[in-house]
Design a protein around this motif. Structure first.
Motif, PDB file in Angstrom:
ATOM      1  N   LEU A  28       0.315 -17.695  64.312  1.00  0.00           N
ATOM      2  CA  LEU A  28       0.279 -17.229  62.924  1.00  0.00           C
ATOM      3  C   LEU A  28      -1.117 -16.739  62.546  1.00  0.00           C
ATOM      4  N   ALA A  29      -2.139 -17.433  63.012  1.00  0.00           N
ATOM      5  CA  ALA A  29      -3.517 -17.009  62.738  1.00  0.00           C
ATOM      6  C   ALA A  29      -3.798 -15.640  63.367  1.00  0.00           C
ATOM      7  N   ALA A  30      -3.279 -15.413  64.564  1.00  0.00           N
ATOM      8  CA  ALA A  30      -3.464 -14.104  65.217  1.00  0.00           C
ATOM      9  C   ALA A  30      -2.755 -13.011  64.424  1.00  0.00           C
ATOM     10  N   LEU A  31      -1.591 -13.320  63.872  1.00  0.00           N
ATOM     11  CA  LEU A  31      -0.879 -12.346  63.048  1.00  0.00           C
ATOM     12  C   LEU A  31      -1.656 -12.070  61.757  1.00  0.00           C
ATOM     13  N   GLU A  32      -2.160 -13.126  61.126  1.00  0.00           N
ATOM     14  CA  GLU A  32      -2.934 -12.952  59.899  1.00  0.00           C
ATOM     15  C   GLU A  32      -4.201 -12.123  60.135  1.00  0.00           C
ATOM     16  N   SER A  33      -4.850 -12.325  61.270  1.00  0.00           N
ATOM     17  CA  SER A  33      -6.089 -11.591  61.564  1.00  0.00           C
ATOM     18  C   SER A  33      -5.828 -10.252  62.263  1.00  0.00           C
ATOM     19  N   LYS A  34      -4.545  -9.953  62.475  1.00  0.00           N
ATOM     20  CA  LYS A  34      -4.135  -8.702  63.129  1.00  0.00           C
ATOM     21  C   LYS A  34      -4.739  -8.570  64.527  1.00  0.00           C
ATOM     22  N   ASP A  35      -4.815  -9.682  65.221  1.00  0.00           N
ATOM     23  CA  ASP A  35      -5.388  -9.724  66.574  1.00  0.00           C
ATOM     24  C   ASP A  35      -4.283  -9.425  67.591  1.00  0.00           C
ATOM     25  N   LEU A  36      -4.075  -8.135  67.860  1.00  0.00           N
ATOM     26  CA  LEU A  36      -2.993  -7.727  68.752  1.00  0.00           C
ATOM     27  C   LEU A  36      -3.203  -8.215  70.181  1.00  0.00           C
ATOM     28  N   GLN A  38      -4.553 -11.075  71.069  1.00  0.00           N
ATOM     29  CA  GLN A  38      -4.125 -12.470  71.085  1.00  0.00           C
ATOM     30  C   GLN A  38      -2.609 -12.576  70.965  1.00  0.00           C
ATOM     31  N   LEU A  39      -2.005 -11.743  70.136  1.00  0.00           N
ATOM     32  CA  LEU A  39      -0.547 -11.757  70.025  1.00  0.00           C
ATOM     33  C   LEU A  39       0.083 -11.404  71.367  1.00  0.00           C
ATOM     34  N   GLU A  40      -0.450 -10.409  72.030  1.00  0.00           N
ATOM     35  CA  GLU A  40       0.066 -10.026  73.348  1.00  0.00           C
ATOM     36  C   GLU A  40      -0.064 -11.178  74.336  1.00  0.00           C
ATOM     37  N   ASN A  41      -1.188 -11.865  74.302  1.00  0.00           N
ATOM     38  CA  ASN A  41      -1.423 -12.997  75.203  1.00  0.00           C
ATOM     39  C   ASN A  41      -0.465 -14.155  74.920  1.00  0.00           C
ATOM     40  N   THR A  42      -0.004 -14.266  73.687  1.00  0.00           N
ATOM     41  CA  THR A  42       0.911 -15.333  73.288  1.00  0.00           C
ATOM     42  C   THR A  42       2.326 -15.109  73.807  1.00  0.00           C
ATOM     43  N   LYS A  68       8.404  -7.956  75.940  1.00  0.00           N
ATOM     44  CA  LYS A  68       7.063  -8.123  75.386  1.00  0.00           C
ATOM     45  C   LYS A  68       6.574  -6.873  74.657  1.00  0.00           C
ATOM     46  N   GLU A  69       6.806  -5.703  75.208  1.00  0.00           N
ATOM     47  CA  GLU A  69       6.285  -4.478  74.600  1.00  0.00           C
ATOM     48  C   GLU A  69       6.963  -4.180  73.257  1.00  0.00           C
ATOM     49  N   GLN A  70       8.277  -4.370  73.181  1.00  0.00           N
ATOM     50  CA  GLN A  70       8.974  -4.125  71.914  1.00  0.00           C
ATOM     51  C   GLN A  70       8.545  -5.125  70.845  1.00  0.00           C
ATOM     52  N   VAL A  71       8.434  -6.393  71.229  1.00  0.00           N
ATOM     53  CA  VAL A  71       8.027  -7.417  70.265  1.00  0.00           C
ATOM     54  C   VAL A  71       6.602  -7.140  69.790  1.00  0.00           C
ATOM     55  N   LEU A  72       5.722  -6.808  70.710  1.00  0.00           N
ATOM     56  CA  LEU A  72       4.351  -6.474  70.332  1.00  0.00           C
ATOM     57  C   LEU A  72       4.340  -5.234  69.436  1.00  0.00           C
ATOM     58  N   GLY A  73       5.205  -4.278  69.701  1.00  0.00           N
ATOM     59  CA  GLY A  73       5.325  -3.098  68.849  1.00  0.00           C
ATOM     60  C   GLY A  73       5.733  -3.459  67.431  1.00  0.00           C
ATOM     61  N   TYR A  74       6.631  -4.433  67.306  1.00  0.00           N
ATOM     62  CA  TYR A  74       7.032  -4.908  65.980  1.00  0.00           C
ATOM     63  C   TYR A  74       5.828  -5.508  65.254  1.00  0.00           C
ATOM     64  N   PHE A  75       5.086  -6.363  65.945  1.00  0.00           N
ATOM     65  CA  PHE A  75       3.897  -6.968  65.329  1.00  0.00           C
ATOM     66  C   PHE A  75       2.869  -5.892  64.969  1.00  0.00           C
ATOM     67  N   ARG A  76       2.707  -4.914  65.829  1.00  0.00           N
ATOM     68  CA  ARG A  76       1.779  -3.811  65.537  1.00  0.00           C
ATOM     69  C   ARG A  76       2.199  -3.105  64.245  1.00  0.00           C
ATOM     70  N   GLY A 130       4.340 -22.437  77.596  1.00  0.00           N
ATOM     71  CA  GLY A 130       3.232 -22.158  76.698  1.00  0.00           C
ATOM     72  C   GLY A 130       3.233 -20.776  76.089  1.00  0.00           C
ATOM     73  N   LYS A 131       4.277 -20.001  76.346  1.00  0.00           N
ATOM     74  CA  LYS A 131       4.367 -18.638  75.819  1.00  0.00           C
ATOM     75  C   LYS A 131       5.548 -18.533  74.861  1.00  0.00           C
ATOM     76  N   LEU A 132       5.409 -17.663  73.875  1.00  0.00           N
ATOM     77  CA  LEU A 132       6.454 -17.427  72.896  1.00  0.00           C
ATOM     78  C   LEU A 132       7.538 -16.559  73.524  1.00  0.00           C
ATOM     79  N   ILE A 133       8.740 -17.132  73.674  1.00  0.00           N
ATOM     80  CA  ILE A 133       9.813 -16.404  74.359  1.00  0.00           C
ATOM     81  C   ILE A 133      10.874 -15.869  73.393  1.00  0.00           C
ATOM     82  N   ALA A 134      11.039 -16.503  72.241  1.00  0.00           N
ATOM     83  CA  ALA A 134      12.035 -16.014  71.277  1.00  0.00           C
ATOM     84  C   ALA A 134      11.599 -16.365  69.862  1.00  0.00           C
ATOM     85  N   VAL A 135      11.747 -15.391  68.970  1.00  0.00           N
ATOM     86  CA  VAL A 135      11.432 -15.595  67.558  1.00  0.00           C
ATOM     87  C   VAL A 135      12.619 -15.116  66.741  1.00  0.00           C
ATOM     88  N   GLU A 136      12.982 -15.893  65.747  1.00  0.00           N
ATOM     89  CA  GLU A 136      13.936 -15.464  64.730  1.00  0.00           C
ATOM     90  C   GLU A 136      13.180 -15.497  63.414  1.00  0.00           C
TER      91      GLU A 136
END
Length: 153
Positions: A28-36, A38-42, A68-76, A130-136
């Motif tokens: 959540l902190a990476a999302l708040e700081s727009k740290d793509l 770190q989000l990719e690494n997660t 991973k690429e589509q999810v990261l695209g959503y966060f972007r 240790g990695k995020l595999i699914a988000v709803e």
């Protein structure tokens, strides 16, 4: 060298539930700081993100991102349509097996033209190795639709 000097002290490993809570808060902190980066690494390579609630009221998900690429695209995309991303009144709960965390929060977001975008969020995050595999992502779809001009119903 004395025996005590040769012993390397290390901190005990964190309990799995605590580690999952910390990973969730870091995400959540990476999302708040727009740290793509770190989000990719997660993200797990097989990550998925689903937005189950549609402004139309249809039972089909409003959005589904696979890999991973589509999810990261959503966060972007979120980082681009929001000037500020801030979660308030944050509550994180973790299942006993530490495989899933739940987030409840108010979103105090703003758009690039300084319009407030308040919404309420519930996120389910599933973790694997240790990695995020699914988000709803559950949020009020009517708030989204009104704010961004998406048809309702």
């Amino acid at each position: 060298m004395t025996e005590s000097a040769s012993v390397v002290e290390s901190a005990p490993p964190k309990p799995p539930v605590r580690a999952t809570e910390e990973r969730t808060r870091a995400f959540l902190a990476a999302l708040e700081s727009k740290d793509l980066a770190q989000l990719e690494n997660t993200l797990h390579p097989d990550a998925t993100l689903t937005i189950p609630l549609a402004p139309s009221g249809d039972p089909e998900p409003f959005g589904r991102f696979e890999g991973k690429e589509q999810v990261l695209g959503y966060f972007r995309g979120i980082t681009e349509i929001m000037a500020r991303i801030e979660f308030a009144d944050l509550r994180v709960s973790v299942t006993a097996d530490a495989a899933t965390s739940f987030v409840q929060a108010k979103g105090n977001f703003t758009t690039p033209d300084d319009r407030p975008y308040p919404n309420v969020y519930v996120l389910r995050a599933d973790w694997s190795d240790g990695k995020l595999i699914a988000v709803e992502e559950y949020a009020n779809p009517v708030t989204f639709a009104k704010h961004f001009g998406v048809p309702i119903g």
